[in-house]
Structure formats: C-alpha cells, structure tokens
Design a protein around this motif. Structure first.
Motif, PDB file in Angstrom:
ATOM      1  N   ALA A 108      48.355  39.443  45.460  1.00  0.00           N
ATOM      2  CA  ALA A 108      48.337  40.650  44.632  1.00  0.00           C
ATOM      3  C   ALA A 108      49.682  40.960  43.987  1.00  0.00           C
ATOM      4  N   LEU A 112      49.825  41.778  39.542  1.00  0.00           N
ATOM      5  CA  LEU A 112      50.041  42.989  38.759  1.00  0.00           C
ATOM      6  C   LEU A 112      51.347  43.648  39.179  1.00  0.00           C
ATOM      7  N   TRP A 139      53.409  46.255  42.764  1.00  0.00           N
ATOM      8  CA  TRP A 139      52.829  46.091  44.112  1.00  0.00           C
ATOM      9  C   TRP A 139      53.926  46.218  45.178  1.00  0.00           C
ATOM     10  N   PRO A 167      44.650  47.079  47.385  1.00  0.00           N
ATOM     11  CA  PRO A 167      44.029  46.389  46.245  1.00  0.00           C
ATOM     12  C   PRO A 167      43.084  47.267  45.437  1.00  0.00           C
ATOM     13  N   CYS A 178      43.250  45.916  41.734  1.00  0.00           N
ATOM     14  CA  CYS A 178      43.534  44.482  41.793  1.00  0.00           C
ATOM     15  C   CYS A 178      42.234  43.736  42.062  1.00  0.00           C
ATOM     16  N   VAL A 222      42.006  40.443  37.121  1.00  0.00           N
ATOM     17  CA  VAL A 222      43.449  40.391  36.852  1.00  0.00           C
ATOM     18  C   VAL A 222      43.921  38.943  36.786  1.00  0.00           C
ATOM     19  N   PRO A 248      42.503  40.233  45.768  1.00  0.00           N
ATOM     20  CA  PRO A 248      41.555  41.050  45.003  1.00  0.00           C
ATOM     21  C   PRO A 248      40.500  41.713  45.885  1.00  0.00           C
TER      22      PRO A 248
END
Length: 357
Positions: free
Chosen positions: A256, A260, A263, A270, A275, A279, A313
């Motif tokens: 993760a 993005l 984090w 998530p 997430c 993504v 995710p």
C-alpha cells in the motif's frame, strides 16, 4: 485467466515467518493467532492452495539475505558467508517443495513449455505444481562473483543487485551512489550466464550505472511509478522510458505505501485510504501511457513481502483475488489481448526472448 506473479517471497515466509505454505491461508492465519513478532501475523494472503485457486501457475520466487556492515542499522547478516548460508536454507525449502510435488523449477524454454502444457490441460488445478523461477533479491549473499556460477547451476535465473540500503554490489532503496567495482564484475558474470537483471530496488545512481554496463535482459519484477507516489523506491518516468526502450516488463506491486501517497505504516487503513486494486491499475496505466501500448506491464505483487492484509488492497482477501485485475482492466477499456498480456503474456514473451539466446 492464467496469471504470472513476478515477485513472491515464498521461502522467506516459509523459513523466517515459519509459515507452512502447503496449508490454506485461513489455516496459516489461525496458527498465527495471538502472535505479535511480525506486524502481519494472522494477516497473510499467500499460500500454495490460494495460488492454485487463483490460477496463478507461475511465479518468480525469491531468495533474500542482506549483509549489513557495522554502521548499517538495517536487519541482516554480519558476513556474506552467513547471508549465503541463509539463501541455501531457502533453496532447500524450494527443493523440498519440488520433492513433495508442490512446486517445480522453471529454468529454460523446455521446462517452461512443459509447465504451461500442464496448466492449460483444462484439468482441475488441485494437483498441479506451482512453477517457480528462482530470483535473488539483493546480491549481498553472493560471496564472490564465482559463486554466481554455482547459483546458476542450481537454478538461479534473475538477480536484483541491491535491496534496501547500501549493498556490496549496488546501492538500493533509500541509499545513493553508483554500483561498486564488485558490482560491475557481477553484471559481467550475469551477462555471461544470461541471468536477468532485476532493476527493482536500485537507487537512481546505481540504476543508471547498471544500464550503462549491462547488455543482457532487464526486468523490474515489482515496481510502481514515482509520478504517482513520490519516493525513490518508485521509478521516475525517465527510468520507465529506459526500461521500455530495453524491452523490459515492469510488475505492479501491491504494497500500500507504494501504491498511494501519504501511507503511514501501522497507522493507515486500506479501506479508509481507498487503497484498492484499482490503484495498481493506475500505476500500470501510467506506464502504458508512457509506452503507448500495454506490452511492458505485468503483475509483481510482492504480497506477503513483510506485510499482509493490513497493508494491501482492501478488495484482496487472498492472492487468488488477483483474478479481479482482468475485470478492472476491461472496465478501463483494455482489449482482450492487452488483458492477456498484462496477466501473463508480457512475462512469457520476455522469458521466451531472454531464454532463446
């Protein structure tokens, strides 16, 4: 759809996390209930039954053992010989899985074609061995370059010269500097043996140095885009364009913090951060836009690479859910041919080109 995952730390999970990967994920999680020695205890998503369930019949599986100098705060071994011994224990686990019929080493075009025939015979996957291409993540454990010949003989087919921090051969994530003189020797020996260079984890200086000195096959087994997550662990657009020019394939990773921005390990959630598998598609799509086609991306999930459901995710319960990626690509407008290439075709084309020499 048949899936190739180009980065899984299976032996690390077996030997350092003490996970019996022959068991289903839910049983591994139950065995870890209450354990706190690792942040992902009870949250793993990878096991051999789940690979079969997800029709993930071929993976690039790692050995990994870092050497750390006295001034290096990262975890690792205090001598290259100790690191080598650690990788040999990991190798012994893969060999035991072969003996048990759970896995099979893929080392050349003959074994690749034989394995694909098994997985395309329309029979249930339950008894099919998972094919694995052996890769070394971080070359510190190669005591001297002549060890690489031994490693090639037992099946090693890809090497990433660095992992995190400074290394004996190259500088990795969060480090700076070019490859060492020993690293240039390593590249020459890799080229002689036709071992794939995994550019993942090379810091910018070492990346460009490697590109200047290596003429063999190059891939990036698990890497995302710096344009979307601004960190040196990701590739810049210039690096991605260089890999495209070298006919490389880049595997989208599902950690993760790489997917993005913003984090925070152990803090972010998530679901709250939105997430999802979408993504990863954003990262793959960015590479496709740079390339002008979908011929340079694949999956290199890195799942259970020292993280579990707490840092992957939210719409992925186990690795079998990689099957969802095909549907997400279709929704983005990718053609059936493009989708097949992302799920397995690009990795297969790369291997056929690399191994036909």
């Amino acid at each position: 759809m048949f899936i190739i995952d180009a980065h899984l730390d299976l032996s690390m999970n077996a030997m350092e996390w003490n996970r019996n990967l022959r068991l289903p994920v839910n049983e591994i999680r139950a065995r870890e209930k209450g354990l706190t020695d690792k942040p992902d205890r009870g949250r793993g998503v990878v096991a051999l039954p789940e690979l079969r369930k997800g029709n993930i019949g071929l993976v690039v599986a790692t050995q990994i053992a870092r050497f750390v100098a006295p001034d290096n705060p990262l975890p690792g071994w205090f001598s290259p010989e100790q690191a080598w011994a650690q990788t040999q224990g990991q190798l012994a686990w893969y060999q035991a899985m072969e003996e048990a019929g759970e896995m099979v080493a893929i080392t050349d075009l003959t074994s690749l074609d034989r394995h694909l025939a098994v997985w395309n015979n329309e029979k249930p996957n339950d008894q099919k061995p998972i094919g694995y291409i052996l890769s070394l993540e971080g070359a510190d454990s190669i005591v001297d370059t002549y060890y690489l010949q031994w490693a090639y003989e037992y099946g090693l087919r890809a090497v990433g010269p660095a992992h995190y921090g400074p290394g004996r051969y190259a500088q990795g994530t969060d480090a700076t500097g070019k490859m060492t003189p020993l690293g240039h020797e390593l590249l020459k020996e890799m080229e002689r043996l036709n071992i794939i260079l995994d550019a993942t984890h090379l810091c910018d200086d070492s990346f460009w140095d490697a590109m200047d000195h290596f003429n063999g096959p190059v891939w990036a087994s698990h890497n995302n885009c710096r344009a979307l997550v601004d960190h040196n662990r990701q590739f810049s657009d210039e690096q991605i364009k260089e890999l495209i020019a070298r006919n490389a394939v880049i595997g989208g990773a599902l950690d993760a913090w790489m997917m993005l921005p913003g984090w925070e390990r152990g803090v972010s959630d998530p679901q709250a951060m939105n997430c999802s598998l979408e993504v990863m598609i954003d990262h793959l799509d960015h590479i496709c836009q740079l390339a002008g086609n979908a011929l340079h991306v694949g999956i290199g999930s890195d799942l259970d690479g020292a993280f579990g459901k707490e840092q992957c995710p939210y719409d992925l319960e186990t690795i079998a859910d990689l099957q969802k990626v095909a549907t997400l690509l279709e929704k983005r407008g990718y053609s059936a041919t493009d989708i097949e290439n992302v799920m397995h075709g690009n990795w297969l084309r790369f291997l056929r080109n690399a191994w036909s020499k």
